[in-house]
Every structure is written in structure tokens, then in C-alpha cells.
Design an enzyme around this catalytic site. Sequence first.
Site, PDB file in Angstrom:
ATOM      1  N   HIS A 384       0.788  -1.230   0.000  1.00 61.23           N
ATOM      2  CA  HIS A 384       0.000   0.000   0.000  1.00 61.23           C
ATOM      3  C   HIS A 384       0.813   1.269   0.000  1.00 61.23           C
ATOM      4  O   HIS A 384       0.243   2.361  -0.051  1.00 61.23           O
ATOM      5  CB  HIS A 384      -0.928   0.026   1.214  1.00 61.23           C
ATOM      6  CG  HIS A 384      -2.116  -0.862   1.073  1.00 61.23           C
ATOM      7  ND1 HIS A 384      -3.301  -0.435   0.518  1.00 61.23           N
ATOM      8  CD2 HIS A 384      -2.299  -2.164   1.379  1.00 61.23           C
ATOM      9  CE1 HIS A 384      -4.162  -1.432   0.511  1.00 61.23           C
ATOM     10  NE2 HIS A 384      -3.584  -2.498   1.021  1.00 61.23           N
ATOM     11  N   LYS A 576      -9.164  13.687   4.063  1.00 54.74           N
ATOM     12  CA  LYS A 576      -8.250  12.544   4.076  1.00 54.74           C
ATOM     13  C   LYS A 576      -7.425  12.661   5.351  1.00 54.74           C
ATOM     14  O   LYS A 576      -7.439  13.711   5.999  1.00 54.74           O
ATOM     15  CB  LYS A 576      -7.329  12.558   2.853  1.00 54.74           C
ATOM     16  CG  LYS A 576      -6.711  13.950   2.579  1.00 54.74           C
ATOM     17  CD  LYS A 576      -5.876  13.978   1.311  1.00 54.74           C
ATOM     18  CE  LYS A 576      -6.665  14.018   0.047  1.00 54.74           C
ATOM     19  NZ  LYS A 576      -6.694  12.753  -0.655  1.00 54.74           N
ATOM     20  N   ARG A 577      -6.685  11.620   5.733  1.00 57.67           N
ATOM     21  CA  ARG A 577      -5.831  11.740   6.902  1.00 57.67           C
ATOM     22  C   ARG A 577      -4.884  12.923   6.734  1.00 57.67           C
ATOM     23  O   ARG A 577      -4.489  13.271   5.613  1.00 57.67           O
ATOM     24  CB  ARG A 577      -5.039  10.446   7.122  1.00 57.67           C
ATOM     25  CG  ARG A 577      -5.834   9.362   7.809  1.00 57.67           C
ATOM     26  CD  ARG A 577      -6.391   9.789   9.142  1.00 57.67           C
ATOM     27  NE  ARG A 577      -5.351   9.819  10.144  1.00 57.67           N
ATOM     28  CZ  ARG A 577      -5.137   8.845  11.042  1.00 57.67           C
ATOM     29  NH1 ARG A 577      -5.907   7.772  11.079  1.00 57.67           N
ATOM     30  NH2 ARG A 577      -4.156   8.943  11.914  1.00 57.67           N
ATOM     31  N   LYS A 582       0.384  14.487   1.902  1.00 61.04           N
ATOM     32  CA  LYS A 582      -0.892  14.850   1.277  1.00 61.04           C
ATOM     33  C   LYS A 582      -1.024  16.364   1.111  1.00 61.04           C
ATOM     34  O   LYS A 582      -1.925  16.850   0.421  1.00 61.04           O
ATOM     35  CB  LYS A 582      -2.053  14.295   2.104  1.00 61.04           C
ATOM     36  CG  LYS A 582      -2.129  12.752   2.088  1.00 61.04           C
ATOM     37  CD  LYS A 582      -3.271  12.263   2.970  1.00 61.04           C
ATOM     38  CE  LYS A 582      -3.405  10.751   3.033  1.00 61.04           C
ATOM     39  NZ  LYS A 582      -4.120  10.183   1.863  1.00 61.04           N
ATOM     40  N   THR A 684      -8.393   6.769  -2.716  1.00 51.70           N
ATOM     41  CA  THR A 684      -9.723   6.314  -3.095  1.00 51.70           C
ATOM     42  C   THR A 684     -10.726   7.447  -2.885  1.00 51.70           C
ATOM     43  O   THR A 684     -11.782   7.462  -3.513  1.00 51.70           O
ATOM     44  CB  THR A 684     -10.162   5.093  -2.261  1.00 51.70           C
ATOM     45  OG1 THR A 684      -9.964   5.385  -0.869  1.00 51.70           O
ATOM     46  CG2 THR A 684      -9.392   3.854  -2.647  1.00 51.70           C
ATOM     47  N   LYS A 688     -14.203   8.652  -5.022  1.00 46.74           N
ATOM     48  CA  LYS A 688     -15.536   8.935  -4.466  1.00 46.74           C
ATOM     49  C   LYS A 688     -16.010  10.314  -4.898  1.00 46.74           C
ATOM     50  O   LYS A 688     -17.182  10.498  -5.270  1.00 46.74           O
ATOM     51  CB  LYS A 688     -15.493   8.891  -2.926  1.00 46.74           C
ATOM     52  CG  LYS A 688     -15.031   7.585  -2.321  1.00 46.74           C
ATOM     53  CD  LYS A 688     -14.722   7.775  -0.824  1.00 46.74           C
ATOM     54  CE  LYS A 688     -13.909   6.630  -0.275  1.00 46.74           C
ATOM     55  NZ  LYS A 688     -13.359   6.938   1.077  1.00 46.74           N
TER      56      LYS A 688
HETATM   57  C1  LIG Z   1     -12.120   7.098   1.455  1.00 47.29           C
HETATM   58  C2  LIG Z   1     -11.725   7.462   2.827  1.00 47.29           C
HETATM   59  C3  LIG Z   1     -10.382   7.702   3.135  1.00 47.29           C
HETATM   60  C4  LIG Z   1      -9.285   7.659   2.093  1.00 47.29           C
HETATM   61  O1  LIG Z   1      -9.157   8.936   1.498  1.00 47.29           O
HETATM   62  P1  LIG Z   1      -7.887   9.322   0.600  1.00 47.29           P
HETATM   63  O2  LIG Z   1      -8.214  10.680   0.095  1.00 47.29           O
HETATM   64  O3  LIG Z   1      -7.819   8.308  -0.494  1.00 47.29           O
HETATM   65  O4  LIG Z   1      -6.706   9.296   1.501  1.00 47.29           O
HETATM   66  C5  LIG Z   1     -10.057   8.036   4.434  1.00 47.29           C
HETATM   67  N1  LIG Z   1     -10.996   8.139   5.391  1.00 47.29           N
HETATM   68  C6  LIG Z   1     -12.300   7.942   5.121  1.00 47.29           C
HETATM   69  C7  LIG Z   1     -13.296   8.096   6.217  1.00 47.29           C
HETATM   70  C8  LIG Z   1     -12.713   7.593   3.847  1.00 47.29           C
HETATM   71  O5  LIG Z   1     -14.014   7.371   3.600  1.00 47.29           O
END
Ligand SMILES: *Cc1c(COP(=O)(O)O)cnc(C)c1O
Length: 843
Positions: A384, A576-577, A582, A684, A688
Site C-alpha cells: 500500500h 483525508k488523513r 498529502k 480512493t 468517491k
Molecule cells: C475514502 C476514505 C479515506 C481515504 O481517502 P484518501 O483521500 O484516499 O486518503 C479516508 N478516510 C475515510 C473516512 C474515507 O471514507
Amino acid sequence: MPSSSKAIKKTAKKAATAPARKKAFNFNIDADVEGLKTSIQNHLTYSMARDTSTATTRDWWLALCYSVQDRILHRYIKTQAVHNEKDTRRAYYLSLEYLMGRLLSNNLVNAGLFDAAKQALTELGLDMEDILEEEPDMGLGNGGLGRLAACFLDSLATLDLPAIGYGIHYEFGLFRQEFIDGHQVERPDNWLQFGNPWQVNRPEYQVSVPLYGHVEYHFDSKGDSYPAWVGTKELIGLPWDIPIVGYGARTVNFLRLWESRASQEFDFSVFNEGGYVEAVREKAIGETISKVLYPNDKTESGKELRLVQQYFFCACSLHDIIRRFRKQNHDNWDAFPEKVTVQLNDTHPAVSVAELMRILVDVEKLEWERAWGICRKVFAYTNHTLLPEALEKWSVPLFQKVLPRHLQIIFEINRRFLEEEVEAQWPSDDVKKSILSIIEEGNPKQIRMAYLATVGSHSVNGVAALHTELLKRDLFHDFNELWPKKFNNKTNGITPRRFLKVCNPGLAALIDREVGPEWPFDLDRLRGLEKLSGDAAFQQEYMGIKRANKERLAEIIDMDCGVTVNPDAMFDVQIKRLHEYKRQHLNLLHILTLYRQILHFPEKTVAPRVVIFGAKAAPGYELAKDIIFTINKVAEVINNDARVGDKLKVVFLPNYRVSLAERIIPAADLSEQISTAGKEASGTGNMKLALNGALTIGTLDGANVEIKEEVGDDNIFIFGMTVEQVLELRASGYNPWNFYRGDEELRHVLDWLGSDTFTPGQPYALDPVRRSLLDGGDPFLCCADFRAYIDCQQRVGEAYLDKPRWAKMAILNTARMGKFSSDRTIREYADDIWTLKPLPVGE
Ligand SMILES: *Cc1c(COP(=O)(O)O)cnc(C)c1O
């Protein structure tokens, strides 16, 4: 009022004659409103001992969950009976994290019960929305990796693939985040406080797990010595099963989560010696193993409890897999790889390789070579990340203490690997041997878990095309020369059920109308929207839904942040985290730049924006917490500056989690995917947001590259350095001060951060972020990408002011995201890695 399940059935009949159709479109569970009403009332009385006059919203929530669970369990029992009777091959997904979110809305939609339940509640005088809000998130994961596991479970069941997920039943999931004076504060996530109506306890399948102790050599009846792991402490693993309902509710698989308990025998011996208090204390230690999820995303600190968690869940899961295998196949171990395939979600479950070898060699007495052949056929590993700080290593002394026999086995795996396979490929090459060794020399020596997983698996995959190429080029360069066929790509995906149908019902209904109701399990059908992208009436409908979603989010922003935002402004979202790679702080530099421009050119027309953040920082990651504090402080000043008004608002929504994501994503206009090129494996969240019609501003990193290929260059905003340019810049010696001196706007905003403008009376409060970008060397190249980012944001703002153009781009994003369904990803795993066929369960 006709229920939509009836409407769906009608459409299905009509569509059944269509030639391209793959499956009959019917739900397997009877959506009977009267039956549901009776069931809800019965559960209120008989499961919860409540009467309707005193029942709280939470009581009704539980009663509805139990009623849905009843209906699901019939399909679950049927599914498991078919799988067992056919003695099917199964995929086992091993993951230390599952970020499931709420289950009720998803289960209702997947089981085809949503409209019936809504009707039943209305007739009982209740509001569905309120009841859905009662459910706490099942937050047993940190971020993308755990959410991927949850999307995969949804797709496995939807595609009728026989599969079981294994993980840990954490008593406390990822912490709840609050802000106090702009600072992140962590609170425990007591998600089980009011009970979990979805879980089924399985005490009959509990497992005993040994730990610690030492290895002795004993002699068998023929005088041969063999290793015996003795003097161990025992833990008990107690399974909790969560049914996983596929869309259409044909297959119901399950997720099995292990809770740790202290073992009975162990306690009794201490009790007998009169050590009552000691025994109780030991019991408490046994029960801490599954107590809490480690809140680190992409860093591992080598803590003993974490290693024990990993081994505990691997040992329980393998024991369970072998028990199931033996019921049908007895001791025919050669059949094991035919019945079992195990996917390792990152290296967290990599100790499974050593555990399976221990079982086969020490317990089952198989020859090493035969056991190793079985092992390699069974395991496959998903990588990952390439971030060095995220690559798991365990110190040899720690391993020696916790798992002494497994350490011996890992040394033997490594010895044979180096002396046989590496030697054959590169004879007498000690440099290659030290590069490829599972054991890293040093003081102390370390076990490289990614290498153990690679050596012990038949497949190693990355999670986006670019990521897999970088894996082969860098981290696994020599492994790829040794075994070129072992490495493959499986670009991540997301479930279109939760991340479109459930979270954006307005858009889902519009899509139903235009392309038919099959898109949730055939996402490529969204292509049917392309021809409407330029249609003014359709654009208006599409953007009207976006607008309604933005109004709903504006209410949440008002409640959670106390900030009133204009739903006509561009909702510019980064969720995101929190991590330097990032680059939330690059976004912050853009905010400061916009703020300065608004103050300097008050007459200039700008696209009004609401910049929305959602992010948790690992509790020990100081700079990440500094970035949160800095954004909160800057937001406070901007939001209260009358000169700015609606042109710019900045909000940081607390406690980002799946259920909040489901509110933000349908309301987003702009999706920030701005990681330093080469650092984000896939992402991911990017998928979304684009699926829900947010345009991406992003770097050529992770799956952004493939999103660009799908949506087309005109429908995405790409900026910044490529992986190659990042490499060149570093090779030539990167110095952020050069960019600071060379760009007046960058200089101004960084200097501003060093002032007390945003923290009156505390001039250096925001200095850590400024310092990390200058004296700290700016490890993720924010300064180098600053100009390209600002210029690209300028183009985004101009595009937003052109409403028809923006609408067209947004529609084309939705229309062209079919590739990123996790159904596509899971089909690829099933075909290429698992050789696993669907097993339809029938009526
Ligand atoms: C999809 C998702 C992530 C991943 O987000 P990235 O932008 O790909 O890092 C993290 N936390 C939650 C709650 C999510 O639904």
C-alpha cells in the site's frame, strides 16, 4: 405511494429482454411493509423490553436494525450452507483494519428494503433520517487502507464470490476528534457502548493462541529431535461475525472479528498458588490485546502490543481456516491451496507466513519443502505504500521474546531463499544477498516484513498503475528481476452502492431515470450520461441536486463549525488523513494567497469559495497537529474579516469519518488531490469525489493518473511536478529558500504565517509550519509546487464562473468513473490472483 422496489421489479421485467443484461435484477428479500412494522414493534417489546411511549430514537434504531438483521440472517444461513455443501474454494481477506462506517443504510439498500423500511417508519410516526443518524460509525480503521477492505467486502458479496474477511474486534476504534481552541484533542471511540445489533457471537469457534515462552528440543520415539515451543502464555480468541450483504442480497458473506480474552487454565494455575490479585491482573492483560486500534496511518513504531495484535489475529484466523478445511478435506494437505487463498492487506498480517509454516512443519509434521510449496500457493500480498517510514520492520530481539519459534522459522525461510534462489540467480553475489535478505543488518537486526510477505507469496500487487511501476522500479527492484511474473497491478476502487446510491439518493434517482437501475452493479453504464453533458435542462437538474446536497452540508457546517456558508460558493474539499505528503499545508498556502488577493483587489470578481477540510492527525504526529491548528487559526481570522464576506470561508469539520464523508462528498465541487508526486499509492477519496461530480485538482500521482485518462484532460485540473521532475529536483539539491526568494507571493504568505496576524499576541504560534517549509527543508516540496498550484487554482476559479462549462465537466466526471468501481477491482483479484469463481446461491 408505490415503493421503489416495486418500481425496480417492473423495470427489471422490461429490461430482462435487453441483450446486454448480465443478471436478473431482483432483490432476494421480501420488502413487506406490514411485516417490517410488526417486526420492529416486536423487537421493541421482546428484544429490548420497551414500550412505544417511552422508546427513544436509539431504541427505534435498534429495533429496526434487529428487524433488518433477521431478514439478512436467512440469506446468510442459506449462503453458508451452499458454500459448505459445495465445499467451495474461498478467498480469505486478512486485514488489521476495516473502516465500515454505518451499516443500517447500506444494508437496507443492498437488501432492497430501504423504501419499505422508510414507509414502515412513517406509519409508526418516525423519521428515517433521524433514526439513521443514531448509528455510531464502525470505525475500526485509520483511513484509505481500512476503507478499501470494507469496499472489497461489499464487492465480494455483490459478485457472489465465496469469501470471509478476518480482523480484530477492537473495543475502541479510531479516536473521536474534537477541537479545543483550534487544537486537536483525542477522545475514546466507545462504539459498542449501546450494543452492536449486527454482530453475532460464535463462542463455539473460539481459539487458543500461544505467545512468549521459548523453544526446546525434544526427542520423538525414533530418537529424532524436533523443536517444541513451550512455556507459553495462552490467549483466547473469541469470534464476532458481521454479515456482509451483497447488492441484491443473493450472497451474504461475513466478516469475522476476533476479541481477545484471558485463558481459563492460565488463570486457574495462578489462583491455585494463591495469587488471586496476580491472576486477575494477568486476566486484564489478556483482555487488552483487542482493546484499541493503533491510530497511526502510514507509520509503525515497533510496539510490542501491536506485534501481539498482529500475531493474535493471524493465528486465530489461520486456525479457523484450517478447521473449516479439515471438516471436508481431513488431512489431505495438497488440497489446501485448492480450497484456500489468502490475501494479505499490507504487511500487517505477514506473520501469517511464519504461522502457517509452523503449523504445517511443527504440528502437522510436513516436510519443509512441501509445506513451503503450500504456503506460497496460498498467500498473496498487497503493498500500500512506498513511504520508508511506513514499511514495517520488527526488531529481532522483540520477535525473539514474543514469537521465538516464528523467529527461527523466518531465519530458515531466509536462509533457504538466499542460499538457493538468490544464489541460483546471482551466484556468489553477497551484495545481492544483503539487499534481498529478509533480515536487515544493524543493531538490533530488523525483520523486513514486506520482504517476508513477498518471499512467502505467489503474487505481490500495487494499488494503482503508477504505484506498481514505482514498486517494481524501486522497493522491489531486485525481487522483480528474480520473479518478474509475481508483480502485478490492481488499481483500487470504491463501492458505488455506499458512495453513490446510499449517500447521494438524488443523483442516484436521476441516473436511474437516464440509464436504468442496473448501474450499481455495472458502473460502466454511467457512460450513458455522456450524451446529456451538454444538455441545458439536464445540467440544471444535475446541478440542482448538487445544490441541494450543498445546502444540507451547509447546515452541518453551521452546527459543527458555527460558520454560515453560501451554498452558491464553490465547495473546495480536502478530506483525508492529515499527512505532510498529502500537503494540506499547500492548500493552506493557497488560502492565504486568495485572502491576500481579496484584500489587495477588492473590486476584482473572484469565484467565491468555501474551503472544507476533514482530517485526523495521528496523536503523536506533532507537525500534523500543528497544521490542523494553523488552518483553524487562519480560518478564524478569514471567517471574521468583513472585507472578505462570502468570497472566502474556511472550515475544518471535526471528526472526519465515513458517515461524514457520505455527507461531504455529494456536496463537493472541487476535490483536492495534491500529494507530492510518487507519494500517494492510489487514493480512493479521489474516486468517491469524482464519481459524485466534483472536479479534481491534482498532481500526477496514484490513481489521479488513471482518473485523468478516464475523464479526459479537459475535465480535470492537473498541476505540478511529475515523479521524474521530483527526482531531478532532489538530485540537483532542493532548497526551498530559492523558491521563497524567487516568488513574491510565496514570500509574503510564509512571512505572514510567521507574524501574529492569526494568533494575536502569540507571534510564533504558527511558526512550526512555516519553519518546516523553510529551515526544515520542505520535505514534500510545497514551495516547489506552489506557483503551479496557485496558477491552476486560478483556472479552476475561472471555470467555476462559467456555469454551463462547469456543469458539463462535472457530468462527464460522473459518466466516466465506471472503471473505479471496486467490483472491477475485485473481479481482477478473483481472475488474476485468486482464480476464484462466483458461486450463485439461488433462491
Ligand atoms: C475514502 C476514505 C479515506 C481515504 O481517502 P484518501 O483521500 O484516499 O486518503 C479516508 N478516510 C475515510 C473516512 C474515507 O471514507
